[in-house]
Design an enzyme around this catalytic site. Structure first.
Site, mmCIF file in Angstrom:
data_model
loop_
_atom_site.group_PDB
_atom_site.id
_atom_site.type_symbol
_atom_site.label_atom_id
_atom_site.label_comp_id
_atom_site.label_asym_id
_atom_site.label_seq_id
_atom_site.Cartn_x
_atom_site.Cartn_y
_atom_site.Cartn_z
ATOM 1 N N CYS A 190 -2.549 -14.248 0.045
ATOM 2 C CA CYS A 190 -3.096 -12.900 0.270
ATOM 3 C C CYS A 190 -3.073 -12.199 -1.081
ATOM 4 C CB CYS A 190 -2.237 -12.138 1.282
ATOM 5 S SG CYS A 190 -2.685 -10.387 1.422
ATOM 6 N N GLU A 216 0.821 -1.212 0.000
ATOM 7 C CA GLU A 216 0.000 0.000 0.000
ATOM 8 C C GLU A 216 0.856 1.264 0.000
ATOM 9 O OE1 GLU A 216 -2.953 -0.731 3.041
ATOM 10 O OE2 GLU A 216 -4.068 -2.010 1.647
ATOM 11 N N HIS A 263 -2.593 -9.272 -2.028
ATOM 12 C CA HIS A 263 -1.548 -8.286 -2.333
ATOM 13 C C HIS A 263 -0.236 -8.945 -2.767
ATOM 14 C CE1 HIS A 263 -4.174 -5.568 -0.077
ATOM 15 N NE2 HIS A 263 -3.425 -4.546 -0.443
#
Lengths: 291, 291
Positions: free
Chosen positions: A201, A168, A203
């Protein structure tokens, strides 16, 4: 589900949801495999991350999102959130009788078994590494699903809580902080020769190259986005729900016309990361409320 | 507020709230400065972090927590969340007429100005560094509050989004990932000689030594927990609300009897981090719901 789906039903979008925008890696993989399908993406960005929350909270959020997607008349639902797949399994089971549904955990486990099982022999039992958020790993869901299918399989799990914030922040596999963080996380797994590593996951595919570069054996890397896309195609074909061509009206629109994106917090907060994941601009991001 | 507070009012706890358990650094600083006070801590752990959420969402959450604390009959409220202090300023202002209230942003700004202003001279204008979450920094709240008080002051702000997840992972200033991450974040500030650095997030005091070690000048480090404690003591004295001694009944109880901790997600999920921050076991952690 009607035995002969109407054209109206076939034209409906596929619903894909995640706690944040990470699940767009899954939406992208679905678009690449099924380019004629429309996708309605729901990211619960006001309440991300789910990985630190308890089972009760995650189950409640899951029910809210499924109800919202059902009201939006999607023809199938993809659970792109590993935490939901691991911790809200009972809620998903209730819905599977009502609508075709596939989750990243089930798809990732099936892809792993399908890859390893043909090489099965009694001399050498394969070892699978699983990387995920703290909640996914401590739920033990990957391990229990893998060993349900193949009881002797060796599973080594590693929680990697920093990878989502690193993604992020926009720090990629070139960053020495990312490489050193991966070194710390992967070291306990490296005492084993790994035959497959599941990116548990949404990401983590953003760090796929850096993860592969640090693994001393050359395991199969299981990207659950790709696994979901294959499983979804099979389910749509089974139900006669595959959309075989785009309508001429929509094909003349901009390239992201395949994607409608709904988020629970301000759209501009996630637009940058969302476009970095997709590799193209998003034209339609709308704000919705849940509960 | 009655001009002569009753003893019942004086015995009430001080309410301290944050989005998660990071604000326990503030609760700890208050306990050290005001050891006879009881503290009711509320951590909205089901919805942490606030730093990535929009102003509307943060204001709504703030109203819910203030209402909860008011119902719990606290005698003063400490806003230990920098994101709330920065983005829900209007909501806090509405409440300040009703109850003594201090927030970490105001306290940090005041401590910085109080330290630098006595050395004011026209030849050399001080430079203040501000470290915070993405939301706190992009709100510009520290910069605008500092320059409201001292228009010529130079302010250099730096968002450090990875420090909260690093703290929650339990990686401290000894970790090379933490040190390299701090290097990346502090480098843009190091082009200036800094006179003060504000730790504008409640988790950052956990990295105070590592931050100080990397700063080439030797600025004053403003820990907003310490600043809040001083400001709170002054407000309690002004209102005659300071609790001057513990009751004999409570002083025979375990050492954390000063703290009651309410969280919105499962208490066991945060107990480890909470105890690491406080440096002692917590005996009372309860689950509550908001909204």
């Amino acid at each position: 589900m009607s035995p002969t789906p109407t054209d109206e039903l076939i034209q409906r979008p596929i619903g894909v949801f995640d706690s944040g925008v990470g699940g767009l890696t899954v939406a992208k993989a679905i678009h690449q495999a099924l380019p004629h399908e429309k996708i309605l993406y729901v990211g619960d960005t006001a309440r991300v991350p789910y990985g630190t929350k308890s089972k009760d909270v995650i189950q409640q959020y899951t029910r809210e999102i499924l109800t919202k997607m059902d009201a939006a008349e999607v023809k199938a639902i993809v659970v792109a959130c590993n935490t939901v797949s691991a911790l809200a399994h009972d809620v998903l089971e209730e819905w599977k009788d009502l609508i075709p549904m596939i989750d990243v955990l089930t798809a990732g486990v099936e892809a792993t078994i399908d890859h390893l099982y043909p090489h099965k022999n009694s001399q050498s039992i394969p070892t699978v590494g699983v990387l995920g958020t703290a909640a996914t790993i401590s739920s033990n869901a990957y391990e229990s699903h893998l060993t349900q299918r193949w009881p002797e399989l060796q599973v080594r799990s590693q929680a990697c809580p920093l990878l989502v914030p690193l993604a992020e922040e926009g720090w990629d596999g070139q960053s020495d902080v990312v490489r050193r963080t991966l070194e710390v996380y992967l070291e306990p797994l490296q005492t084993h020769s790994l035959d497959a590593v599941i990116l548990g996951c949404t990401h983590y595919p953003l760090f796929r190259d850096a993860i592969e570069a640090q693994l001393s054996s050359s395991p199969m890397i299981v990207d659950s986005g790709e696994a979901v896309a294959q499983s979804l195609r099979a389910q749509l074909q089974e139900h006669g729900l595959e959309r075989l061509e785009s309508t001429s009206a929509s094909s003349s629109r901009p390239s992201t016309n395949w994607l409608e994106c709904w988020v629970t917090d301000r759209p501009d907060h996630v637009q940058g990361l969302a476009e970095r994941i997709l590799g193209e601009p998003i034209t339609e991001v709308a704000h919705i409320t849940l509960d």
